[in-house]
Write a protein that holds these residues in place. Structure first.
Motif, mmCIF file in Angstrom:
data_model
loop_
_atom_site.group_PDB
_atom_site.id
_atom_site.type_symbol
_atom_site.label_atom_id
_atom_site.label_comp_id
_atom_site.label_asym_id
_atom_site.label_seq_id
_atom_site.Cartn_x
_atom_site.Cartn_y
_atom_site.Cartn_z
ATOM 1 N N LYS A 474 0.823 -1.207 0.000
ATOM 2 C CA LYS A 474 0.000 0.000 0.000
ATOM 3 C C LYS A 474 0.859 1.261 0.000
ATOM 4 N N LEU A 475 1.997 1.193 0.667
ATOM 5 C CA LEU A 475 2.925 2.323 0.581
ATOM 6 C C LEU A 475 3.382 2.512 -0.858
ATOM 7 N N GLY A 476 3.688 1.398 -1.535
ATOM 8 C CA GLY A 476 4.100 1.483 -2.934
ATOM 9 C C GLY A 476 2.991 1.996 -3.820
ATOM 10 N N SER A 477 1.759 1.536 -3.580
ATOM 11 C CA SER A 477 0.623 2.007 -4.356
ATOM 12 C C SER A 477 0.380 3.491 -4.131
ATOM 13 N N ALA A 478 0.477 3.910 -2.860
ATOM 14 C CA ALA A 478 0.315 5.339 -2.552
ATOM 15 C C ALA A 478 1.410 6.155 -3.209
ATOM 16 N N GLY A 479 2.646 5.623 -3.155
ATOM 17 C CA GLY A 479 3.766 6.340 -3.764
ATOM 18 C C GLY A 479 3.600 6.471 -5.266
ATOM 19 N N GLY A 480 3.112 5.398 -5.929
ATOM 20 C CA GLY A 480 2.906 5.445 -7.372
ATOM 21 C C GLY A 480 1.833 6.436 -7.770
ATOM 22 N N SER A 481 0.687 6.414 -7.054
ATOM 23 C CA SER A 481 -0.394 7.351 -7.365
ATOM 24 C C SER A 481 0.032 8.792 -7.088
ATOM 25 N N ALA A 482 0.698 8.992 -5.945
ATOM 26 C CA ALA A 482 1.126 10.345 -5.597
ATOM 27 C C ALA A 482 2.159 10.870 -6.575
ATOM 28 N N LEU A 483 3.090 9.998 -6.990
ATOM 29 C CA LEU A 483 4.115 10.416 -7.953
ATOM 30 C C LEU A 483 3.474 10.860 -9.254
ATOM 31 N N MET A 484 2.546 10.057 -9.769
ATOM 32 C CA MET A 484 1.933 10.401 -11.045
ATOM 33 C C MET A 484 1.114 11.684 -10.954
ATOM 34 N N LEU A 485 0.272 11.802 -9.929
ATOM 35 C CA LEU A 485 -0.576 12.987 -9.797
ATOM 36 C C LEU A 485 0.238 14.236 -9.517
ATOM 37 N N SER A 486 1.293 14.092 -8.721
ATOM 38 C CA SER A 486 2.138 15.248 -8.410
ATOM 39 C C SER A 486 2.857 15.749 -9.656
#
Length: 549
Positions: A474-486
């Motif tokens: 979930k940390l990885g999933s959050a990091g991936g979504s946050a990276l893309m949106l940011s």
């Protein structure tokens, strides 16, 4: 080898049991249920928030990151509770019954879009998405742990997890391919309709709940911890994990791998809408992506009979990295060929633009509307207009192409896919097949780590092992979504408007190059994994001897 001894638990004599296909399929159908939620979250939720619900990319990035981090923290807590749950149905199976309906409600609320101002929308998104992920944890964490207590037979676990991910990817194919079509159907022809997305989730949630019930009734827990173990402090279970080298490697691997999967899944909608300019192909692309993942999962059980899991994973992640880099250099198609009309304003289409070639005297044109039957199956209905230019009004949701017939009888069909798009699809399928091996292999490895910790420390913490692992995912999933949106926010992304320059480049890289870099990091992390298949076979025999003596 030496290991601490513990009180002999009351165990079934079939610790190394071979499972029936009824039980393998029953367990696998549970993951099919979860992927009716997870596939839509991974592939469409970010797009839903920005282009359907109307939340800004930067605000969505913050919301997704915060809620996923909070959700990840709950995993070890639920893991500790599940390890200490005792019912006549076992430790983990009851959760499939207890939390199926609450998760259904949370999923439907998450895909609902009440008429609120910008602040209200954010509050709604925070509340509903947090509730969905909490319910998901309460169901999914015990489900994951269940695979480790059905049998301790290493090859059976490989087969079980291959079966599981076959069904997981099968349902993901349905979600990936059918979601845009269902959203358009329920939205009365508008694939960006809020009602369409809500009703699509209603259908998925009902199916998922039925599948969870099937898993509950078709499985049996065989491996139980020592009777005295449940009095142990859960913090001791966590300490055991964070001093376990194989688990630490898998923790990093899961986190980095989820960044790869999240970036590929959530950027696809943007990639096809703004770079390829063929949003009508998105369902095909994601559906075939899931099909590739399914093929990889099916092959995993067979291939792992001949190649050590660690070596195989390193090789496959390197293949993903190389193919992703190649994907980066696939150019934008020089023509669109098919137009997906996304608004009701008057539209004028020129056959020359769609066909990518100059008209000639005597050319005849036949315009066609693509009526969807199912996924890639479409019926092309001829329109009355036969001139070079087609004008349409109130045509939102229609997909249009044209066929030109030259004076000498030669024909050109604008719907024929350009070679650039064919390359995109081919590379996507190959990358997906390689990635498909990873889940069944690593979930078998997590169960192996639970056995390793039991052998080493004399304590079994199956739920905590899997919960701490899903925490990293979930940390990885959050990091991936946050990276893309940011990145989209920084590059000036504006929902619904054609992108250019840095904004468009960032969309391309998030679908291609960046996931390849993270796949390479995944391969490098496995250098430090020291739990070979031979070592596992030896410690399983020792555990069998320990508990039968």
């Amino acid at each position: 080898m030496t290991a601490q001894q513990t009180t002999t638990p009351a165990r079934s004599d079939d610790r190394l049991a071979r499972l029936s296909w009824r039980e393998r399929i029953g367990y696998g159908l549970g993951d099919a249920g979860f992927n009716f939620y997870w596939a839509i979250i991974g592939s469409y939720l970010v797009f839903f928030y920005t282009d359907v619900f109307g939340i800004g990319a930067a605000a969505a990035a913050t919301m997704v990151t915060i809620t996923k981090i909070i959700d990840a923290i709950t995993d070890p807590i639920i893991g500790g509770i599940a390890d200490r749950t005792n019912t006549r149905w076992g430790k983990f199976r009851p959760y499939l019954i207890w939390w199926a309906l609450p998760m259904m409600g949370a999923g439907i609320l998450t895909m609902s879009t009440p008429d609120l101002d910008e602040t209200g929308k954010l509050i709604w998104a925070y509340a509903t998405y947090s509730l969905l992920m909490l319910c998901y944890t309460l169901l999914n964490m015990p489900y994951n742990s269940l695979s480790a207590v059905l049998t301790a037979n290493t090859q059976e676990r490989n087969t079980l997890n291959s079966t599981r991910f076959f069904f997981a990817y099968f349902s993901s194919i349905i979600v990936g391919a059918a979601t845009p079509e269902l959203a358009e159907y329920f939205g009365d022809g508008d694939r960006y309709s809020a009602k369409g997305w809500q009703m699509t989730m209603v259908v998925y949630a009902v199916i998922a709940s039925c599948l969870f019930v099937v898993t509950f009734f078709s499985t049996r827990e065989r491996i139980q911890p020592a009777a005295t173990q449940e009095k142990n402090n859960p913090l001791q279970d966590l300490k055991d994990l964070f001093t376990c080298r194989p688990w630490l490697v898998l923790f990093v691997l899961a986190m980095v791998f989820m960044v790869t999967m999240t970036l590929r899944g959530s950027s696809a909608a943007y990639y096809f809408r703004y770079f390829v300019e063929r949003p009508d192909l998105l369902g095909n692309y994601i559906g075939l992506q899931m099909a590739g993942l399914m093929v990889g999962a099916m092959l995993a059980a067979t291939v792992t009979q001949y190649i050590d899991k660690r070596k195989l994973m390193m090789l496959l992640m390197c293949v993903v990295a190389v193919l992703s880099i190649v994907f980066t250099f696939v150019p934008k198609p020089d023509r669109h060929g098919v137009v997906d009309i996304i608004h009701n304003d008057a539209v004028q289409l020129d056959a020359q633009t769609l066909l990518g070639s100059e008209p000639a005297e005597g050319d005849r044109y036949q315009w066609l509307r693509h009526d969807k039957i199912f996924w890639i199956i479409k019926e092309r209905v001829p329109l009355a207009e036969t001139g070079q230019v087609l004008t349409l009004e109130n045509a939102k949701g229609q997909v249009i192409s044209v066929v030109r017939t030259r004076a000498d009888g030669a024909t050109s069909d604008s719907a024929e896919l350009p070679k650039e798009i064919l390359w995109m699809f081919a590379l996507n399928i190959l990358i997906s097949i390689a990635l498909g091996f990873k889940p069944p292999i690593t979930w078998a490895m997590y169960a192996d780590v639970a056995d390793y910790n039991e052998w080493k420390n004399g304590r079994r913490a199956t739920g905590m092992t899997f919960a701490a692992t899903t925490f990293s995912q979930k940390l990885g999933s959050a990091g991936g979504s946050a990276l893309m949106l940011s990145v989209l926010a920084v590059m000036g992304y504006q929902a619904g408007q054609m992108q250019a320059g840095a904004s468009l480049d960032s969309i391309v890289y998030m679908q291609t190059l960046v996931p390849g870099i993270f796949a390479l990091l995944t391969a490098l992390s496995l250098i430090f994994y020291n739990l070979s298949d031979d070592k596992l076979e030896q410690l399983q025999q020792e555990l069998q001897t320990r508990y039968s003596s």
